[in-house]
Motif scaffolding. Structure first.
Motif, PDB file in Angstrom:
ATOM      1  N   TYR A   1      49.821  36.299  55.509  1.00 10.82           N
ATOM      2  CA  TYR A   1      49.252  36.535  54.184  1.00 10.82           C
ATOM      3  C   TYR A   1      47.760  36.189  54.176  1.00 10.82           C
ATOM      4  O   TYR A   1      46.967  36.880  53.538  1.00 10.82           O
ATOM      5  CB  TYR A   1      50.014  35.734  53.131  1.00 10.82           C
ATOM      6  CG  TYR A   1      49.610  36.067  51.723  1.00 10.82           C
ATOM      7  CD1 TYR A   1      49.780  37.351  51.222  1.00 10.82           C
ATOM      8  CD2 TYR A   1      49.052  35.115  50.892  1.00 10.82           C
ATOM      9  CE1 TYR A   1      49.410  37.670  49.936  1.00 10.82           C
ATOM     10  CE2 TYR A   1      48.676  35.419  49.596  1.00 10.82           C
ATOM     11  CZ  TYR A   1      48.868  36.698  49.120  1.00 10.82           C
ATOM     12  OH  TYR A   1      48.494  37.005  47.846  1.00 10.82           O
ATOM     13  N   GLY A   2      47.371  35.154  54.876  1.00  8.95           N
ATOM     14  CA  GLY A   2      45.953  34.802  54.989  1.00  8.95           C
ATOM     15  C   GLY A   2      45.143  35.888  55.676  1.00  8.95           C
ATOM     16  O   GLY A   2      44.030  36.200  55.260  1.00  8.95           O
TER      17      GLY A   2
ATOM     18  N   CYS B   1      45.930  39.052  55.675  1.00 14.48           N
ATOM     19  CA  CYS B   1      45.861  40.159  54.708  1.00 14.48           C
ATOM     20  C   CYS B   1      44.780  39.892  53.664  1.00 14.48           C
ATOM     21  O   CYS B   1      44.056  40.814  53.260  1.00 14.48           O
ATOM     22  CB  CYS B   1      47.209  40.350  54.027  1.00 14.48           C
ATOM     23  SG  CYS B   1      48.464  41.049  55.088  1.00 14.48           S
ATOM     24  N   CYS B   2      44.646  38.646  53.225  1.00 12.75           N
ATOM     25  CA  CYS B   2      43.613  38.301  52.246  1.00 12.75           C
ATOM     26  C   CYS B   2      42.217  38.436  52.846  1.00 12.75           C
ATOM     27  O   CYS B   2      41.284  38.859  52.156  1.00 12.75           O
ATOM     28  CB  CYS B   2      43.842  36.892  51.712  1.00 12.75           C
ATOM     29  SG  CYS B   2      45.300  36.773  50.683  1.00 12.75           S
ATOM     30  N   CYS B   3      42.068  38.079  54.116  1.00 15.57           N
ATOM     31  CA  CYS B   3      40.769  38.278  54.786  1.00 15.57           C
ATOM     32  C   CYS B   3      40.431  39.758  54.863  1.00 15.57           C
ATOM     33  O   CYS B   3      39.278  40.154  54.625  1.00 15.57           O
ATOM     34  CB  CYS B   3      40.802  37.673  56.188  1.00 15.57           C
ATOM     35  SG  CYS B   3      40.817  35.887  56.229  1.00 15.57           S
TER      36      CYS B   3
ATOM     37  N   GLN C   1      41.491  42.054  52.808  1.00 15.89           N
ATOM     38  CA  GLN C   1      41.195  42.469  51.438  1.00 15.89           C
ATOM     39  C   GLN C   1      39.765  42.093  51.059  1.00 15.89           C
ATOM     40  O   GLN C   1      39.054  42.878  50.424  1.00 15.89           O
ATOM     41  CB  GLN C   1      42.180  41.821  50.478  1.00 15.89           C
ATOM     42  CG  GLN C   1      41.920  42.111  49.027  1.00 15.89           C
ATOM     43  CD  GLN C   1      42.912  41.412  48.127  1.00 15.89           C
ATOM     44  OE1 GLN C   1      44.036  41.122  48.518  1.00 15.89           O
ATOM     45  NE2 GLN C   1      42.505  41.130  46.910  1.00 15.89           N
ATOM     46  N   LEU C   2      39.334  40.902  51.441  1.00 16.84           N
ATOM     47  CA  LEU C   2      37.963  40.473  51.146  1.00 16.84           C
ATOM     48  C   LEU C   2      36.952  41.388  51.828  1.00 16.84           C
ATOM     49  O   LEU C   2      35.967  41.802  51.210  1.00 16.84           O
ATOM     50  CB  LEU C   2      37.753  39.022  51.588  1.00 16.84           C
ATOM     51  CG  LEU C   2      36.349  38.454  51.381  1.00 16.84           C
ATOM     52  CD1 LEU C   2      35.991  38.433  49.903  1.00 16.84           C
ATOM     53  CD2 LEU C   2      36.253  37.063  51.981  1.00 16.84           C
TER      54      LEU C   2
ATOM     55  N   SER D   1      38.978  36.997  45.834  1.00 14.12           N
ATOM     56  CA  SER D   1      39.438  37.108  47.221  1.00 14.12           C
ATOM     57  C   SER D   1      38.810  36.034  48.097  1.00 14.12           C
ATOM     58  O   SER D   1      39.460  35.482  48.989  1.00 14.12           O
ATOM     59  CB  SER D   1      39.103  38.488  47.778  1.00 14.12           C
ATOM     60  OG  SER D   1      39.816  39.472  47.088  1.00 14.12           O
TER      61      SER D   1
ATOM     62  N   MET E   1      40.659  32.899  47.541  1.00 15.39           N
ATOM     63  CA  MET E   1      41.961  32.933  48.192  1.00 15.39           C
ATOM     64  C   MET E   1      41.822  32.637  49.686  1.00 15.39           C
ATOM     65  O   MET E   1      42.585  31.845  50.252  1.00 15.39           O
ATOM     66  CB  MET E   1      42.621  34.291  47.980  1.00 15.39           C
ATOM     67  CG  MET E   1      44.067  34.323  48.371  1.00 15.39           C
ATOM     68  SD  MET E   1      44.864  35.913  48.048  1.00 15.39           S
ATOM     69  CE  MET E   1      44.621  36.117  46.311  1.00 15.39           C
ATOM     70  N   VAL E   2      40.831  33.236  50.325  1.00 11.23           N
ATOM     71  CA  VAL E   2      40.593  32.979  51.748  1.00 11.23           C
ATOM     72  C   VAL E   2      40.198  31.521  51.969  1.00 11.23           C
ATOM     73  O   VAL E   2      40.648  30.878  52.918  1.00 11.23           O
ATOM     74  CB  VAL E   2      39.516  33.952  52.295  1.00 11.23           C
ATOM     75  CG1 VAL E   2      39.071  33.554  53.682  1.00 11.23           C
ATOM     76  CG2 VAL E   2      40.041  35.371  52.289  1.00 11.23           C
TER      77      VAL E   2
ATOM     78  N   CYS F   1      41.433  31.924  41.764  1.00 11.32           N
ATOM     79  CA  CYS F   1      41.478  33.252  42.358  1.00 11.32           C
ATOM     80  C   CYS F   1      42.127  34.242  41.404  1.00 11.32           C
ATOM     81  O   CYS F   1      41.576  35.313  41.127  1.00 11.32           O
ATOM     82  CB  CYS F   1      42.258  33.195  43.664  1.00 11.32           C
ATOM     83  SG  CYS F   1      42.937  34.766  44.192  1.00 11.32           S
TER      84      CYS F   1
END
Length: 101
Positions: A14-15, A17-19, A21-22, A45, A48-49, A78
């Motif tokens: 998930y981390g 995926c968040c990277c 997304q950012l 984002s 979140m990262v 976030c």
């Protein structure tokens, strides 16, 4: 089937995926700087990262209390930033007043 999947593995996925997304939001911002709410999405984002990065230090016993607080606060901020970005996109008035009730 699901016995071999650990929570830490899911958090890492998930981390990542968040990277991703950012990076996608940053590239979108470079293309279209006048987009409504994209700055809030980038901030959300990024928070979140940052929260996932702080999760690495959770195993350090002397820092675990403050790291858990920062981790939780970054996730709450976030989602607040993403909400404000969506409200700006849809031009909803008084969006902060609605979410603070």
């Amino acid at each position: 089937m699901a016995d071999f999947v650990e929570i830490k593995t899911l958090v890492i996925c998930y981390g990542l995926c968040c990277c991703t997304q950012l990076v996608a939001f940053l590239l979108q911002y470079r293309i279209n700087k006048v987009g409504q709410g994209i700055q809030w999405w980038i901030l959300g984002s990024g928070l979140m990262v940052f929260g996932f990065f702080m999760n690495v230090f959770r195993s350090v016993e002397s820092l675990s209390g403050i790291v858990i607080f920062i981790y939780t606060a970054s996730f709450l901020l976030c989602f607040l930033c993403i909400y404000i970005g969506l409200a700006n996109l849809w031009k909803i008035k008084n969006c902060c007043g609605q979410c603070c009730l």
